[in-house]
Design a protein around this motif. Sequence first.
Motif, PDB file in Angstrom:
ATOM      1  N   ASN A 220       5.616   6.482   5.062  1.00 28.96           N
ATOM      2  CA  ASN A 220       6.443   5.381   4.555  1.00 28.96           C
ATOM      3  C   ASN A 220       6.419   5.338   3.027  1.00 28.96           C
ATOM      4  OD1 ASN A 220       7.449   3.412   6.885  1.00 28.96           O
ATOM      5  ND2 ASN A 220       5.454   4.225   7.477  1.00 28.96           N
ATOM      6  N   ASN A 221       6.207   6.529   2.438  1.00 30.88           N
ATOM      7  CA  ASN A 221       6.314   6.730   0.981  1.00 30.88           C
ATOM      8  C   ASN A 221       5.260   5.972   0.174  1.00 30.88           C
ATOM      9  OD1 ASN A 221       8.644   8.353   1.351  1.00 30.88           O
ATOM     10  ND2 ASN A 221       9.898   6.505   1.523  1.00 30.88           N
ATOM     11  N   SER A 222       4.091   5.766   0.732  1.00 31.22           N
ATOM     12  CA  SER A 222       2.983   5.172  -0.027  1.00 31.22           C
ATOM     13  C   SER A 222       2.087   6.291  -0.551  1.00 31.22           C
ATOM     14  CB  SER A 222       2.160   4.219   0.851  1.00 31.22           C
ATOM     15  OG  SER A 222       2.925   3.093   1.210  1.00 31.22           O
ATOM     16  N   SER A 223       1.856   6.292  -1.857  1.00 30.38           N
ATOM     17  CA  SER A 223       1.001   7.311  -2.468  1.00 30.38           C
ATOM     18  C   SER A 223      -0.420   6.761  -2.607  1.00 30.38           C
ATOM     19  CB  SER A 223       1.544   7.704  -3.849  1.00 30.38           C
ATOM     20  OG  SER A 223       0.664   8.609  -4.486  1.00 30.38           O
ATOM     21  N   ILE A 224      -1.389   7.458  -1.992  1.00 30.36           N
ATOM     22  CA  ILE A 224      -2.778   6.989  -1.996  1.00 30.36           C
ATOM     23  C   ILE A 224      -3.688   8.146  -2.392  1.00 30.36           C
ATOM     24  CG2 ILE A 224      -4.629   5.940  -0.631  1.00 30.36           C
ATOM     25  CD1 ILE A 224      -2.404   4.996   1.312  1.00 30.36           C
TER      26      ILE A 224
ATOM     27  N   THR B   3      -1.227  -1.716   3.752  1.00 32.64           N
ATOM     28  CA  THR B   3      -0.133  -1.760   4.731  1.00 32.64           C
ATOM     29  C   THR B   3       0.755  -2.979   4.528  1.00 32.64           C
ATOM     30  OG1 THR B   3      -1.572  -0.637   6.326  1.00 32.64           O
ATOM     31  CG2 THR B   3       0.406  -1.692   7.196  1.00 32.64           C
ATOM     32  N   GLY B   4       0.145  -4.103   4.170  1.00 35.06           N
ATOM     33  CA  GLY B   4       0.938  -5.311   3.990  1.00 35.06           C
ATOM     34  C   GLY B   4       1.325  -5.581   2.554  1.00 35.06           C
ATOM     35  N   SER B   5       1.161  -4.593   1.663  1.00 28.71           N
ATOM     36  CA  SER B   5       1.481  -4.794   0.251  1.00 28.71           C
ATOM     37  C   SER B   5       2.673  -3.937  -0.153  1.00 28.71           C
ATOM     38  CB  SER B   5       0.254  -4.436  -0.606  1.00 28.71           C
ATOM     39  OG  SER B   5       0.578  -4.479  -1.977  1.00 28.71           O
ATOM     40  N   LYS B   6       3.429  -4.440  -1.117  1.00 27.84           N
ATOM     41  CA  LYS B   6       4.588  -3.702  -1.620  1.00 27.84           C
ATOM     42  C   LYS B   6       4.316  -3.049  -2.963  1.00 27.84           C
ATOM     43  CE  LYS B   6       7.930  -6.672   0.762  1.00 27.84           C
ATOM     44  NZ  LYS B   6       9.120  -7.549   0.590  1.00 27.84           N
ATOM     45  N   ALA B   7       3.077  -3.228  -3.485  1.00 29.03           N
ATOM     46  CA  ALA B   7       2.735  -2.587  -4.755  1.00 29.03           C
ATOM     47  C   ALA B   7       2.391  -1.117  -4.521  1.00 29.03           C
ATOM     48  CB  ALA B   7       1.556  -3.324  -5.400  1.00 29.03           C
ATOM     49  N   GLY B   8       2.018  -0.450  -5.591  1.00 26.09           N
ATOM     50  CA  GLY B   8       1.634   0.953  -5.457  1.00 26.09           C
ATOM     51  C   GLY B   8       2.122   1.759  -6.638  1.00 26.09           C
ATOM     52  N   PRO B   9       1.715   3.024  -6.760  1.00 25.74           N
ATOM     53  CA  PRO B   9       0.810   3.749  -5.850  1.00 25.74           C
ATOM     54  C   PRO B   9      -0.620   3.222  -5.937  1.00 25.74           C
ATOM     55  CG  PRO B   9       1.291   5.058  -7.779  1.00 25.74           C
ATOM     56  CD  PRO B   9       2.170   3.858  -7.886  1.00 25.74           C
ATOM     57  N   TYR B  10      -1.486   3.736  -5.053  1.00 27.47           N
ATOM     58  CA  TYR B  10      -2.827   3.183  -4.929  1.00 27.47           C
ATOM     59  C   TYR B  10      -3.881   4.257  -5.183  1.00 27.47           C
ATOM     60  CZ  TYR B  10      -0.188  -0.413  -2.460  1.00 27.47           C
ATOM     61  OH  TYR B  10       0.725  -1.377  -2.126  1.00 27.47           O
ATOM     62  N   ILE B  11      -5.042   3.789  -5.653  1.00 23.51           N
ATOM     63  CA  ILE B  11      -6.190   4.663  -5.816  1.00 23.51           C
ATOM     64  C   ILE B  11      -7.416   3.927  -5.280  1.00 23.51           C
ATOM     65  CG2 ILE B  11      -6.529   3.897  -8.212  1.00 23.51           C
ATOM     66  CD1 ILE B  11      -7.636   6.723  -8.781  1.00 23.51           C
TER      67      ILE B  11
ATOM     68  N   LEU C 276      -3.932   5.507   9.851  1.00 21.58           N
ATOM     69  CA  LEU C 276      -3.384   4.546   8.889  1.00 21.58           C
ATOM     70  C   LEU C 276      -2.787   5.259   7.684  1.00 21.58           C
ATOM     71  CD1 LEU C 276      -5.890   1.548   8.734  1.00 21.58           C
ATOM     72  CD2 LEU C 276      -3.420   1.390   9.002  1.00 21.58           C
ATOM     73  N   HIS C 277      -3.531   6.257   7.178  1.00 20.99           N
ATOM     74  CA  HIS C 277      -3.041   7.005   6.013  1.00 20.99           C
ATOM     75  C   HIS C 277      -1.751   7.730   6.341  1.00 20.99           C
ATOM     76  CE1 HIS C 277      -2.671  10.526   3.360  1.00 20.99           C
ATOM     77  NE2 HIS C 277      -3.163   9.721   2.426  1.00 20.99           N
ATOM     78  N   ASN C 278      -1.679   8.324   7.532  1.00 16.45           N
ATOM     79  CA  ASN C 278      -0.475   9.052   7.913  1.00 16.45           C
ATOM     80  C   ASN C 278       0.720   8.106   8.009  1.00 16.45           C
ATOM     81  OD1 ASN C 278       0.345  11.882   8.952  1.00 16.45           O
ATOM     82  ND2 ASN C 278       1.262  10.490  10.434  1.00 16.45           N
ATOM     83  N   TYR C 279       0.484   6.895   8.543  1.00 15.44           N
ATOM     84  CA  TYR C 279       1.558   5.902   8.633  1.00 15.44           C
ATOM     85  C   TYR C 279       2.042   5.514   7.239  1.00 15.44           C
ATOM     86  CZ  TYR C 279       3.707   1.303   9.099  1.00 15.44           C
ATOM     87  OH  TYR C 279       4.559   0.230   8.988  1.00 15.44           O
ATOM     88  N   LEU C 280       1.085   5.269   6.321  1.00 23.86           N
ATOM     89  CA  LEU C 280       1.454   4.866   4.967  1.00 23.86           C
ATOM     90  C   LEU C 280       2.152   5.995   4.224  1.00 23.86           C
ATOM     91  CD1 LEU C 280      -1.821   2.958   4.061  1.00 23.86           C
ATOM     92  CD2 LEU C 280       0.434   1.925   4.388  1.00 23.86           C
TER      93      LEU C 280
END
Length: 396
Positions: A382-386, A340-348, A375-379
Amino acid sequence: MDDFGVSCRGSNMATVERQLQLCLNKINKWSLENGFRFSKAKTNVLHFCNKRKLHNDPELLLDRIPLNVVKEAKFLGLIFDNKLSFIPHIKHLKTKCLKALNLLKAVSGTKWGGDQKTLLTLYRALIRSKLDYGSVIYGSARKSYLKQLDTIHHQGLRLALGAFRTSPIPSLYVEADEPSLSERQIKLSLQYITKLKSNPSNPAYNCVFHPEYITLYEHKPSAIAPLGIRMKEHIVDAHINISNIKSNELLNFPPWQMVKPTVNLDLTKFAKSTTNQLIYQQYFAELKSSYPDHVSIYTDGSKDGVSVTAAAIVNNRLPDDSSIFSAEAKAIQIALEAITGSKAGPYIIFSDSLSCLQAIKNYCDNPFIIEILQLHNYLATNNSSITSIPIPYSDS
């Protein structure tokens, strides 16, 4: 709609009767407006009362038809009598279990019958399950009444074990790895209480955790106390800290608007008991290489005695006596909070808890899983791929 009941408690029968009648009038009005019908023959009135002097029964009407006042009634598989002694239910339960015991006798021959493991499985499925159902409720009956069921329990164990009639009862418990019925009822009651603690909105919550007339029952040990008072001592003996139990919560958004988490379970096609660890490592490396642009996060949860810890980048101490499932789920939650507090990504996310990832994928109502989904839905919104992947092997 199946069985349902309406109840009212009070010392003044006129007040109780009026409250119940007003409720029945509203129910009848709703049924007429919605095309629903109540069976007058199956609708009865049961007056619970322990007063010795004359105490008139309530007179209630449903659609202008008087309802019958009965001394006992079956509700959701339990027979309630007007004194709440549960004697009718215990007798009925004993009769049902004796019939099931006949089935066990038919397959328990010493030379041709099933083996001990099979017979114990049959006993637990056919007989013990009947004794367990509703034991949290009818377990409030007096011990002298409940002892009628002990003979069923002992006879079933003797049949399953092929033991003699003269075999000591404690030896049956040890050989079958089964507790006595009274101890099992305590265990089931503790399980119910710990589950109830996570749901404060349950109607039984205040009755169990904030019981009334505690002083009265302390001065009258012969009186049967309610569940919350009866189990208080057992909770202490079992070292259960109910204050550490997390409350269940609903999702803060509609389920159909949830972005479904991506959980890759490809590694689970290999049986852990028959697959070499090196093969797991090889396929894990191949699977990881298919996500070259993802930031890797490894999660884990551990339990040593009563100490429980979850870790994902940072350590996080959980309340003692937490389950290993909670530790693994908390570790995944920590990973998502870090994202949530990181600008990197995508994540695994790599986790060695298949049960947690399956719970996330299939939407389990565990409090930690609910927070993970939120949390996942929020991310995700906000265009975070997990992506989450289970690691079927562990160095430990």
